[in-house]
Write a protein that holds these residues in place. Structure first.
Motif, PDB file in Angstrom:
ATOM      1  N   UNK A  59       0.853  -1.181   0.000  1.00 15.99           N
ATOM      2  CA  UNK A  59       0.000   0.000   0.000  1.00 15.99           C
ATOM      3  C   UNK A  59       0.893   1.237   0.000  1.00 15.99           C
ATOM      4  N   UNK A  60       0.472   2.243  -0.731  1.00 11.58           N
ATOM      5  CA  UNK A  60       1.117   3.552  -0.685  1.00 11.58           C
ATOM      6  C   UNK A  60       0.285   4.440   0.218  1.00 11.58           C
ATOM      7  N   UNK A  61       0.933   5.122   1.169  1.00 13.53           N
ATOM      8  CA  UNK A  61       0.260   6.053   2.071  1.00 13.53           C
ATOM      9  C   UNK A  61       0.837   7.437   1.820  1.00 13.53           C
ATOM     10  N   UNK A  62      -0.003   8.347   1.437  1.00 13.14           N
ATOM     11  CA  UNK A  62       0.439   9.689   1.079  1.00 13.14           C
ATOM     12  C   UNK A  62       0.885  10.471   2.307  1.00 13.14           C
ATOM     13  N   UNK A  63       1.621  11.539   2.083  1.00 19.39           N
ATOM     14  CA  UNK A  63       2.053  12.367   3.204  1.00 19.39           C
ATOM     15  C   UNK A  63       0.850  13.081   3.826  1.00 19.39           C
TER      16      UNK A  63
ATOM     17  N   UNK B   9       9.232  13.514   0.162  1.00 24.09           N
ATOM     18  CA  UNK B   9       8.894  13.651  -1.261  1.00 24.09           C
ATOM     19  C   UNK B   9      10.026  14.199  -2.119  1.00 24.09           C
ATOM     20  N   UNK B  10      10.901  15.014  -1.527  1.00 22.99           N
ATOM     21  CA  UNK B  10      11.944  15.614  -2.357  1.00 22.99           C
ATOM     22  C   UNK B  10      12.943  14.585  -2.881  1.00 22.99           C
TER      23      UNK B  10
ATOM     24  N   UNK C 151       1.075  14.215  -4.067  1.00 23.83           N
ATOM     25  CA  UNK C 151       1.245  14.509  -2.640  1.00 23.83           C
ATOM     26  C   UNK C 151       0.266  15.573  -2.154  1.00 23.83           C
ATOM     27  N   UNK C 152      -0.212  16.437  -3.046  1.00 24.03           N
ATOM     28  CA  UNK C 152      -1.129  17.502  -2.648  1.00 24.03           C
ATOM     29  C   UNK C 152      -2.597  17.118  -2.800  1.00 24.03           C
TER      30      UNK C 152
ATOM     31  N   UNK D  80      -4.370   7.715 -12.189  1.00 26.10           N
ATOM     32  CA  UNK D  80      -5.260   8.798 -12.610  1.00 26.10           C
ATOM     33  C   UNK D  80      -5.473   9.727 -11.421  1.00 26.10           C
ATOM     34  N   UNK D  81      -5.276  11.014 -11.609  1.00 28.33           N
ATOM     35  CA  UNK D  81      -5.455  11.980 -10.526  1.00 28.33           C
ATOM     36  C   UNK D  81      -6.938  12.296 -10.408  1.00 28.33           C
ATOM     37  N   UNK D  82      -7.579  11.929  -9.313  1.00 27.16           N
ATOM     38  CA  UNK D  82      -9.027  12.124  -9.170  1.00 27.16           C
ATOM     39  C   UNK D  82      -9.379  13.561  -8.818  1.00 27.16           C
TER      40      UNK D  82
END
Length: 299
Positions: free
Chosen positions: A75-79, A100-101, A119-120, A177-179
């Motif tokens: 699983x990927x968990x965003x910041x 992220x950098x 990330x945003x 895909x960016x929702x």
């Protein structure tokens, strides 16, 4: 209006402040290597995170959903996503945390255009990764390579990690895909009210009825919201929240242990000491001695 994550612990990367703030946790059941002192409460961090399950299964909880991740999956968990990880029976997993950098190569790089939109985006809180999809199978292979690097580090280890992380991100970004943004759920909005009340009144005597009233809902609905969003009960959450605040006070003040216990809602010092050690592996005094002046809790 304050951010929802302000009411949760900011989990600090143990390698923060180093020239290579990359952290890999090897977790077997409830034991982590390296050891992360703290509590198994909902938390957030500024790092990005991949979790790869080697054996058994875990459960990832956010304020809006609960997702099981089984052996061979990830699983990927965003910041900045408020989340918790709990095991479903015996399990073994690796957790990879990094800023992220790492993925942007250098300041002002055009690569940022392939990082920041993810990330945003609050709708990309969790991304389950399963071997049933070709590109996800390729991504899982990359995570396995990251895990293997931990067992056979070479002089090129940092560079090898950065190359593999960038390759993994490229696979993810090509297929993601960016929702569009969406409204917060009713449960999430109700939980924000209750959790804000807990943050402001945790030192007081709080009953289920009082917590429910803070969100203008019934006690049964309050229980339902906690189970749906956090997978726990109001009492369990309140206890863990009080302990987390106690840990912060132990490391950032010189107040007597008994005074700290009372200020966070524990009026029996012996009960406080017992519960604190169950969650951290340390007595309050041992914890203060080990982590004094850090002002942070690493989870």
């Amino acid at each position: 209006m304050d951010s929802a994550r302000d009411r949760y612990l900011n989990s600090v990367n143990l390698n923060i402040g180093t020239e290579f703030p990359y952290l890999v946790l090897d977790v077997v059941n409830d034991h982590s290597s390296p050891r992360n002192p703290g509590f198994q409460v909902m938390h957030w961090h500024e790092d990005l995170q991949f979790i790869y399950v080697l054996h058994g299964a875990i459960q990832i909880q956010t304020l809006d959903e609960t997702v099981p991740i089984r052996a061979g999956e990830a699983v990927f968990i965003n910041q900045n996503v408020v989340h918790g990880v709990s095991r479903l029976g015996d399990c073994h997993y690796n957790s990879f945390l990094f800023p992220p950098y790492f993925l942007e190569f250098y300041p002002g790089s055009p690569a940022r255009a392939f990082v920041e939109p993810v990330t945003a985006n609050e709708q990309l809180a969790l991304i389950p990764i399963a071997p049933s999809v070709d590109w996800q199978r390729e991504l899982l292979a990359g995570l396995r390579q990251l895990a293997e690097l931990e067992t056979s580090k070479t002089p090129f280890y940092p560079y090898e990690v950065l190359v593999r992380l960038s390759s993994i991100w490229l696979i993810l970004r090509r297929n993601l895909a960016i929702p569009p943004k969406r409204k917060e759920s009713v449960v999430s909005l109700r939980m924000q009210k209750v959790l804000r009340y807990v943050e402001e009144h945790y030192g007081e005597n709080l009953s289920l009825e009082v917590l429910a009233k803070s969100a203008d809902i019934s006690p049964s609905e309050c229980l339902r919201c906690f189970r749906l969003s956090l997978g726990t009960t109001p009492y369990q959450y309140l206890t863990e929240f009080r302990l987390s605040r106690a840990a912060q006070l132990l490391t950032s003040t010189s107040d007597p242990v008994g005074d700290i216990a009372a200020s966070v809602g524990f009026h029996q010092p012996s009960h406080f000491g017992k519960r604190f050690k169950e969650h951290t592996g340390y007595s309050p005094r041992e914890y203060r001695k080990r982590f004094e002046h850090s002002g942070q809790i690493a989870i």
